[in-house]
Design a protein around this motif. Structure first.
Motif, short mmCIF file in Angstrom:
data_model
loop_
_atom_site.label_atom_id
_atom_site.label_comp_id
_atom_site.label_asym_id
_atom_site.label_seq_id
_atom_site.Cartn_x
_atom_site.Cartn_y
_atom_site.Cartn_z
N TYR A 226 11.50 -42.04 -26.75
CA TYR A 226 12.95 -42.30 -26.91
C TYR A 226 13.55 -41.30 -27.90
CZ TYR A 226 17.28 -44.72 -28.11
OH TYR A 226 18.60 -45.03 -28.32
N ALA A 227 12.84 -41.12 -29.03
CA ALA A 227 13.34 -40.20 -30.05
C ALA A 227 13.47 -38.80 -29.49
CB ALA A 227 12.42 -40.23 -31.27
N ALA A 228 12.45 -38.39 -28.73
CA ALA A 228 12.47 -37.03 -28.19
C ALA A 228 13.63 -36.84 -27.23
CB ALA A 228 11.14 -36.75 -27.49
N THR A 229 13.87 -37.84 -26.37
CA THR A 229 14.92 -37.67 -25.35
C THR A 229 16.32 -37.92 -25.91
OG1 THR A 229 14.57 -39.94 -24.67
CG2 THR A 229 13.43 -38.24 -23.41
N HIS A 230 16.42 -38.55 -27.06
CA HIS A 230 17.74 -38.82 -27.63
C HIS A 230 18.01 -37.99 -28.88
CE1 HIS A 230 17.19 -42.30 -25.00
NE2 HIS A 230 18.50 -42.50 -25.06
N GLY A 231 17.13 -37.05 -29.16
CA GLY A 231 17.36 -36.17 -30.29
C GLY A 231 17.30 -36.88 -31.64
N ARG A 232 16.51 -37.93 -31.72
CA ARG A 232 16.37 -38.64 -33.00
C ARG A 232 15.21 -38.04 -33.78
NH1 ARG A 232 20.39 -40.11 -30.79
NH2 ARG A 232 21.16 -42.26 -30.64
#
Lengths: 531, 240
Positions: free
Chosen positions: B130-136
């Motif tokens: 999730y972090a990778a795909t949402h730039g978190r």
């Protein structure tokens, strides 16, 4: 244990469908053994407790694909954990055609034909009619809302000894006061008084042809650990001249699926046409001020309602939408009902489905929990549930206490969705009128559709292609193998099914006794209602 | 599935995480809430032997921290202490963590204790994705799900619990038990839980039992007819 035992009649399951034939066969002179997967508990064991390990000993939450089903798991079956609403199915139900376009019930079965059997069950349980001053606050609130919206509302008939009932609202745990009329109080003790033997923690695994001359079937079983039902502690087999299969609509078809190679095949309708009875629960978040101002209700000084946890779980219901003149898939009853806190997670606090049932807004809604009111619509679904290949043992895979994974998948058709939409609209029309409450169905994201009334997975009918049982409840092609539980009911019923399951089991008994006698057992039919 | 639990990150993930943390610090992403500073530590909190971090502020083991953060997403509560990074502090009052969600998951009768590290690992794997795909940018000292902000935890939970999502039944179990801890105190006998002022039962206003530990409601009905019955009702109160 590896010795094969023998008995005249083997009954698999001890709920409504098993206890009733067990009684009539034992009273008629047959030797009867009852295998029950769950434990044998009685009133002192039925504690008021939400701790895991209390009610979870006797009730299972079975998760399928697109559906979650609640079912009993104890001696007495679902009759121990049910909410005791005891309704006769409306006449039009027996004429239902579904999406197959032909009559789904056997032509011999109508409401009038079933009424004498309903009479017997109502006498045996017995069923009581609540007067209005016996309807708890939530049922009263629902009735008042119905009246204000121009609807009728009835007190629900219940299998409860009303004089003994404390309105504690712990029915899912079994009744500590023996006020709820389960099979533990009538048919089962009457059956054992006539010599029937109940074997708890015995899970039937397969049905095969018997090898002993004169016996028709051989049932293998596993004994389960009382502390962890996942653990087998023994195996055995019993041969019988007659087998009555009543393991419930989630287990009966699975047992037959596993047995199919041994039995030389089973009808193709086994494990198909499952119905969740069209169950659709909604939670109303009620405005206490509106209860006072719009409905004129006050249960104590300054407290209009705040009665969600009080009473018998089912108090009142509306029959307004059970009109036989309206189209199939648009008819339903709407019933006030209380579910214990384990289901609170399903309430929706927002209109964003992905996150509506958890988070900050949901927690705010929980703070108003005493002002919740829940309603159950029982609609006409499309019998669209299908079981996949059976698991290695049992009817599902038990992953934790009380939590099971089933191969059942349920994808509601447009017909079923139409019924639910109509029910949702009616619930809102009654309960959202002038801002009385905010009403939303249980989240489908959390558990798919949820049913407490599994039916029809091994149903009776006249058409061999779409029904596994003949009109007497005998499995087609397998003489002496009868199915008498909820799986035999052909369609959803638009009311709670227990009374209909019981009445159909009563109706099947003369035929089961006759078949047993043909197999050489000196059994007679004609026992009175148990006392 | 990852081959190692988040407690022992791979060199690559450590590198990625450290790089991300440095970038985050530069961007002002990390606050006292996400990374407790000395100022946020109450004086009364005991200090661990190494003297590097107060004992009560040390993260619980990664599995517990992850399960607590997930439970807090289901029923959010206030932080247990300043610098509590596991509970997001998104709502006032106690939440599922205070209500005993992790105690419940570890209840021997439930029988899933041995599965919990694997469940937490699954959650954290999805949190990384999730972090990778949402730039978190995730702080590498915390399990990935814990390192997400509350809004992201919520959005991810919504994805995990969406019908048809991979491994959804497992996440539903976590959601169910978080709610069961709060709504039913499912790890405690209910009468005991009421006596102990269990935070969830108190929050929902669950009524108290009688002295014998049983519930009875002698006053339960408005006591009057509140609607007309359907005209086609049969004898016994059934629909026709």
């Amino acid at each position: 244990m590896s010795v094969t035992e023998r008995t005249d009649v083997l009954v698999i399951g001890s709920g409504f469908g098993g206890a009733i034939p067990a009684y009539h066969l034992a009273a008629g002179g047959a030797e009867v053994v009852i295998l029950e997967r769950g434990p044998h508990l009685t009133a002192p064991d039925f504690t008021h407790d939400l701790r895991l390990g209390s009610y979870t000993r006797i009730v299972d939450l079975v998760q399928g694909d697109g559906i979650t089903v609640v079912a009993g798991n104890c001696v007495g079956g679902s009759s121990v954990v049910y909410f005791a609403a005891s309704l006769r199915a409306p006449s039009f139900v027996f004429d239902r055609r579904g999406s197959l376009g032909h009559r789904l019930w056997p032509s011999t079965l109508t409401r009038a034909a079933l009424d004498p059997w309903y009479d017997r069950v109502e006498e045996a349980l017995p069923v009581a009619q609540q007067s209005w001053d016996q309807v708890p606050y939530p049922g009263g609130l629902f009735a008042a809302a119905c009246a204000r919206a121009g609807r009728t509302c009835n007190p629900a008939p219940v299998a409860v000894d009303l004089a003994r009932c404390t309105n504690c609202n712990w029915m899912l745990n079994g009744c500590h006061f023996d006020a709820k009329r389960s099979m533990l109080l009538n048919y089962l003790p009457a059956a054992t008084a006539h010599g029937a033997e109940i074997r708890p923690l015995h899970e039937a695994q397969t049905i095969a042809p018997a090898t002993t001359p004169g016996y028709r079937y051989r049932v293998s079983y596993t004994q389960l650990d009382a502390g962890d039902y996942r653990l087998p502690v023994g195996v055995g087999a019993i041969e019988a001249k007659t087998v009555v299969l009543a393991a419930g609509a989630l287990a009966t078809p699975v047992l037959l699926q596993r047995s199919a190679p041994l039995l030389g095949g089973v009808p193709q309708a086994v494990g198909r046409y499952f119905s969740g009875n069209g169950d659709r629960v909604s939670i109303a978040d009620v405005d206490e001020g509106k209860v006072r101002d719009l409905l004129g209700l006050e249960r104590a000084p300054g407290i209009p309602y705040q009665g969600f946890p009080i009473g018998k779980p089912i108090g009142s219901m509306s029959y307004d939408r059970l009109d036989p003149a309206t189209a199939e898939f648009t008819r339903f009853s709407l019933q006030q009902i209380y579910f214990p806190g384990i289901t609170d997670l399903l309430a929706q606090a927002t209109d964003t489905p992905a996150t509506s049932w958890f988070g900050v807004r949901k927690k705010e809604m929980r703070a108003r929990w005493p002002s919740w009111l829940s309603v159950l619509a029982m609609t006409e679904d499309d019998n669209e549930g299908v079981f996949g290949p059976p698991p290695p043992t049992g009817s599902s895979t038990r992953v934790a206490t009380s939590l099971c994974l089933s191969t059942l998948s349920y994808r509601p058709t447009a017909n079923t969705l139409r019924g639910w939409a109509a029910a949702d609209a009616e619930a809102r029309a009654v309960l959202e009128r002038d801002g009385l409450a905010r009403v939303r169905p249980w989240s489908e994201n959390a558990a798919g559709s949820v049913s407490a009334h599994p039916l029809a997975s091994c149903r009776m009918g006249d058409d061999p292609a779409t029904s596994a049982l003949d009109e007497r409840g005998e499995l087609r092609g397998h003489p002496g193998l009868f199915v008498t539980d909820g799986s035999a009911v052909p369609t959803s019923l638009c009311v709670n099914p227990s009374l209909t399951i019981a009445a159909l089991a009563e109706r099947a008994c003369p035929g089961i006794v006759e078949s047993t006698a043909e197999a050489g057992v000196r059994a007679r039919y004609g026992a009175p209602a148990p006392r | 599935m990852l081959s190692e639990p988040p407690a022992r990150p791979t060199r690559r993930r450590l590198l990625v995480g450290l790089t991300a943390a440095v970038a985050a610090l530069r961007a002002g992403e990390l606050t006292a809430e996400a990374a407790p500073s000395a100022r946020s530590v109450p004086e009364s909190v005991p200090v661990d032997r190494a003297g590097l971090q107060p004992a009560s502020l040390a993260l619980p083991d990664p599995t517990t921290a992850t399960l607590e953060a997930f439970a807090d997403t289901m029923v959010p509560g206030e932080k247990r202490y300043g610098g509590d990074v596991v509970i997001a502090g998104a709502a006032p009052g106690p939440g599922a963590v205070q209500a005993g969600a992790v105690e419940l998951l570890n209840l021997p009768e439930l029988g899933i204790g041995v599965l919990l590290p694997e469940l937490a690992l699954l959650v954290n794997t999805r949190a990384l994705a999730y972090a990778a795909t949402h730039g978190r940018i995730l702080l590498p000292t915390q399990p990935p799900f814990v390192a997400l902000r509350f809004t992201d935890r919520t959005a991810l939970a919504g994805e995990l619990l969406t019908p048809g999502a991979p491994d959804r039944q497992l996440y539903v179990l976590l959601a169910l038990f978080a709610a069961a801890a709060f709504d039913t105190a499912a790890h405690l006998h209910t009468a005991v839980a009421i006596r102990q002022r269990h935070p969830g039962l108190a929050w929902i206003g669950f009524p108290a039992p009688g002295a014998d530990g049983l519930w009875r409601f002698p006053d339960y009905s408005y006591g009057r007819r509140l609607a007309s019955e359907h005209p086609l009702t049969t004898r016994g109160g059934h629909p026709a």
